[in-house]
Design a protein around this motif. Structure first.
Motif, PDB file in Angstrom:
ATOM      1  N   THR A  87       1.319  11.986 -11.535  1.00 11.09           N
ATOM      2  CA  THR A  87       0.148  11.561 -10.767  1.00 11.09           C
ATOM      3  C   THR A  87      -0.343  12.612  -9.773  1.00 11.09           C
ATOM      4  O   THR A  87      -1.434  12.460  -9.219  1.00 11.09           O
ATOM      5  N   THR A  88       0.418  13.670  -9.549  1.00 10.07           N
ATOM      6  CA  THR A  88       0.087  14.611  -8.476  1.00 10.07           C
ATOM      7  C   THR A  88      -1.325  15.195  -8.586  1.00 10.07           C
ATOM      8  O   THR A  88      -2.074  15.181  -7.606  1.00 10.07           O
ATOM      9  N   LEU A  91      -3.865  12.677  -7.443  1.00 11.60           N
ATOM     10  CA  LEU A  91      -3.919  12.390  -6.008  1.00 11.60           C
ATOM     11  C   LEU A  91      -4.914  13.303  -5.306  1.00 11.60           C
ATOM     12  O   LEU A  91      -5.603  12.895  -4.361  1.00 11.60           O
ATOM     13  N   TRP A  97      -4.402   9.798  -0.434  1.00 12.54           N
ATOM     14  CA  TRP A  97      -3.489   9.905  -1.569  1.00 12.54           C
ATOM     15  C   TRP A  97      -2.785   8.584  -1.879  1.00 12.54           C
ATOM     16  O   TRP A  97      -2.522   8.285  -3.044  1.00 12.54           O
ATOM     17  N   PHE A 101      -2.939   6.851  -5.490  1.00  9.90           N
ATOM     18  CA  PHE A 101      -1.750   6.560  -6.304  1.00  9.90           C
ATOM     19  C   PHE A 101      -1.740   5.106  -6.760  1.00  9.90           C
ATOM     20  O   PHE A 101      -1.454   4.811  -7.933  1.00  9.90           O
ATOM     21  N   ASN A 117       7.546  12.737 -11.858  1.00  5.25           N
ATOM     22  CA  ASN A 117       6.297  12.321 -11.239  1.00  5.25           C
ATOM     23  C   ASN A 117       6.359  12.632  -9.743  1.00  5.25           C
ATOM     24  O   ASN A 117       6.861  11.841  -8.946  1.00  5.25           O
ATOM     25  N   GLY A 119       4.099  12.664  -7.574  1.00  9.42           N
ATOM     26  CA  GLY A 119       3.362  11.694  -6.771  1.00  9.42           C
ATOM     27  C   GLY A 119       4.233  10.534  -6.322  1.00  9.42           C
ATOM     28  O   GLY A 119       4.011   9.959  -5.242  1.00  9.42           O
ATOM     29  N   TYR A 122       5.912  11.617  -3.179  1.00  8.03           N
ATOM     30  CA  TYR A 122       4.965  11.541  -2.062  1.00  8.03           C
ATOM     31  C   TYR A 122       4.898  10.116  -1.524  1.00  8.03           C
ATOM     32  O   TYR A 122       4.861   9.907  -0.298  1.00  8.03           O
ATOM     33  N   CYS A 158      -0.340  16.011   3.172  1.00  4.83           N
ATOM     34  CA  CYS A 158      -1.556  15.565   2.497  1.00  4.83           C
ATOM     35  C   CYS A 158      -2.713  15.604   3.504  1.00  4.83           C
ATOM     36  O   CYS A 158      -2.501  15.832   4.697  1.00  4.83           O
TER      37      CYS A 158
END
Length: 437
Positions: A87-88, A91, A97, A101, A117, A119, A122, A158
């Motif tokens: 998913t990064t 985002l 972010w 997500f 993943n 994301g 994160y 972020c």
């Protein structure tokens, strides 16, 4: 750095790199984020079975509630969110972010499908900030960094200021080794239980299958932001060869920072050369101390020079529009060393370039403050080549400057291939300049 029975038994750094400089961890950052979650669970701030959407009610729509209904903290930890892609990159489409997500479709039942993943990591950092009111590094400072004597640790964030968690941390090699030793000692440091023993066990055991190849260190199972390895070991790792390998059966830790494309090559060397040395029957006859003390990357040697140096030295080159925002640059060639100066929107920057030696500089490059070690040589009468080692990173750039009459074309190549948007530092684009009249 190799630790055995709680002691450093060997360490080496290739000059011009310095073990006192923090180094980019890339995804080795994930294991620190996992550790923070383990500490927060011990403090009663959350549990692995909490629903992810329960932490962000202000961002949950009916569609998000349906999409994320079964996603729990344990699925973020074990890379089993159910997404079909990392998913990064998605985002980065938004400044928010977390909400981004939550809106990405989950295509598999959480807990049943392994997908690396970043994301997800994160989101662990975002949850930690939500339940503690502290950013990741601020939370770890009194609980991990101070007790272990770790310092000068930084990270990226972020757009909303939440620490990335999945990458971006910068840590010294000794502190990577300390981190591994803490896990090897089941969370005990200097007689005190810093990290719960049950968290060490849960984080480093196989939580989900990621393959069935007995000879592949990326198919031995995945824990909570830790990889299982062959030979009963486990590790945190980051792109281009950043490693914290823990070998419980040998009571050992191997910490590595590097710049390689083929990460498995480093682990293969550990299994081939270091692992046998931890047996009682291995006989070492090499003067290891002398070898480790002499490690160095040789700078390019000056084999010749150019008769046209006076034509280009000290002249300002106006630069055509480019993605790096460089507007002008100049060279100052001398017998002792050379200087390369460039100007962009942040001002003027200088790189000192050694002649048959490495010379260090500090500069801002593409939005990053970096230390460099540079050396240059003339490949022919019209081509000057600078080797720029970006210290504290895996990156080594070769800047090839082709001079033609009153113009110069500077092209840059890198030792390792990087993905735009996922790498911590972009590659400088090809730049063409003309002598300012």
């Amino acid at each position: 750095m190799l630790l055995r029975h709680g002691h450093v038994v060997a360490e080496g750094t290739w000059s011009p790199y310095n073990p006192d400089h923090p180094h980019i961890l890339n995804s080795l950052s994930k294991s620190f984020t996992s550790t923070a979650i383990g500490l927060a669970i011990e403090e009663g701030k959350l549990s692995v079975d909490d629903a992810v959407i329960s932490f962000f009610p202000e961002d949950v729509t009916e569609a998000i509630a349906n999409n994320m209904a079964h996603l729990k903290v344990r699925h973020l930890l074990s890379m089993s969110t159910g997404h079909s892609v990392d998913t990064t990159p998605l985002l980065r489409r938004s400044d928010h972010w977390v909400k981004e997500f939550l809106s990405i479709p989950i295509e598999h039942e959480p807990g049943t499908h392994f997908l690396y993943n970043t994301g997800a990591t994160y989101m662990l950092s975002a949850i930690l900030t939500k339940v503690t009111g502290l950013k990741l590094l601020d939370y770890l400072e009194p609980r991990l960094f101070e007790p272990l004597g770790m310092s000068d640790i930084t990270t990226t964030s972020c757009p909303m200021g939440i620490h990335f968690g999945g990458a971006g941390m910068n840590v010294k090699i000794e502190d990577i080794a300390k981190f591994g030793l803490l896990y090897l000692q089941k969370g005990v440091w200097e007689g005190k239980q810093i990290l719960p023993e049950n968290w060490v066990d849960e984080a480093t055991k196989k939580q989900i299958s990621n393959g069935d190849d007995a000879n592949n260190d990326w198919a031995q199972g995945y824990g909570y932001q830790f990889w299982r390895c062959r030979h009963g070991a486990y590790r945190g790792d980051g792109a281009f060869g950043q490693y914290c390998v823990v070998l419980p059966e040998q009571d050992a830790v191997v910490a590595v920072t590097a710049g390689v494309m083929e990460m498995s090559s480093i682990l293969d060397l550990v299994w081939t050369y270091l692992l046998p040395g931890m047996s009682n029957t291995f006989d070492l006859e090499v003067d290891l101390g002398s070898k480790l003390d002499s490690l160095a990357y040789a700078p390019p040697q000056i084999l010749n020079t150019s008769p046209n140096i006076s034509k280009w030295s000290g002249r300002c080159f106006d630069v055509q529009p480019n993605d790096a925002g460089v507007t002008a640059f100049s060279f100052d060639f001398s017998d002792e060393n050379s200087d390369f100066t460039f100007r962009d929107g942040d001002g003027e920057h200088h790189i000192r370039v050694g002649n048959s030696e490495w010379i260090e500089s500090e500069l801002s490059l593409l939005g990053h403050h970096v230390k460099t070690a540079a050396s240059g040589t003339w490949k022919n009468r019209n081509t000057f080549e600078m080797t720029i080692r970006l210290l504290g990173t895996p990156f080594v750039d070769t800047w090839t400057c082709d001079f033609i009459n009153d113009a110069v074309r500077m092209s840059v190549s890198r030792n390792i291939w990087t993905v735009p948007g996922l790498s911590d530092m972009a590659l400088l684009p090809t730049i063409v300049g003309y002598i300012k009249i």
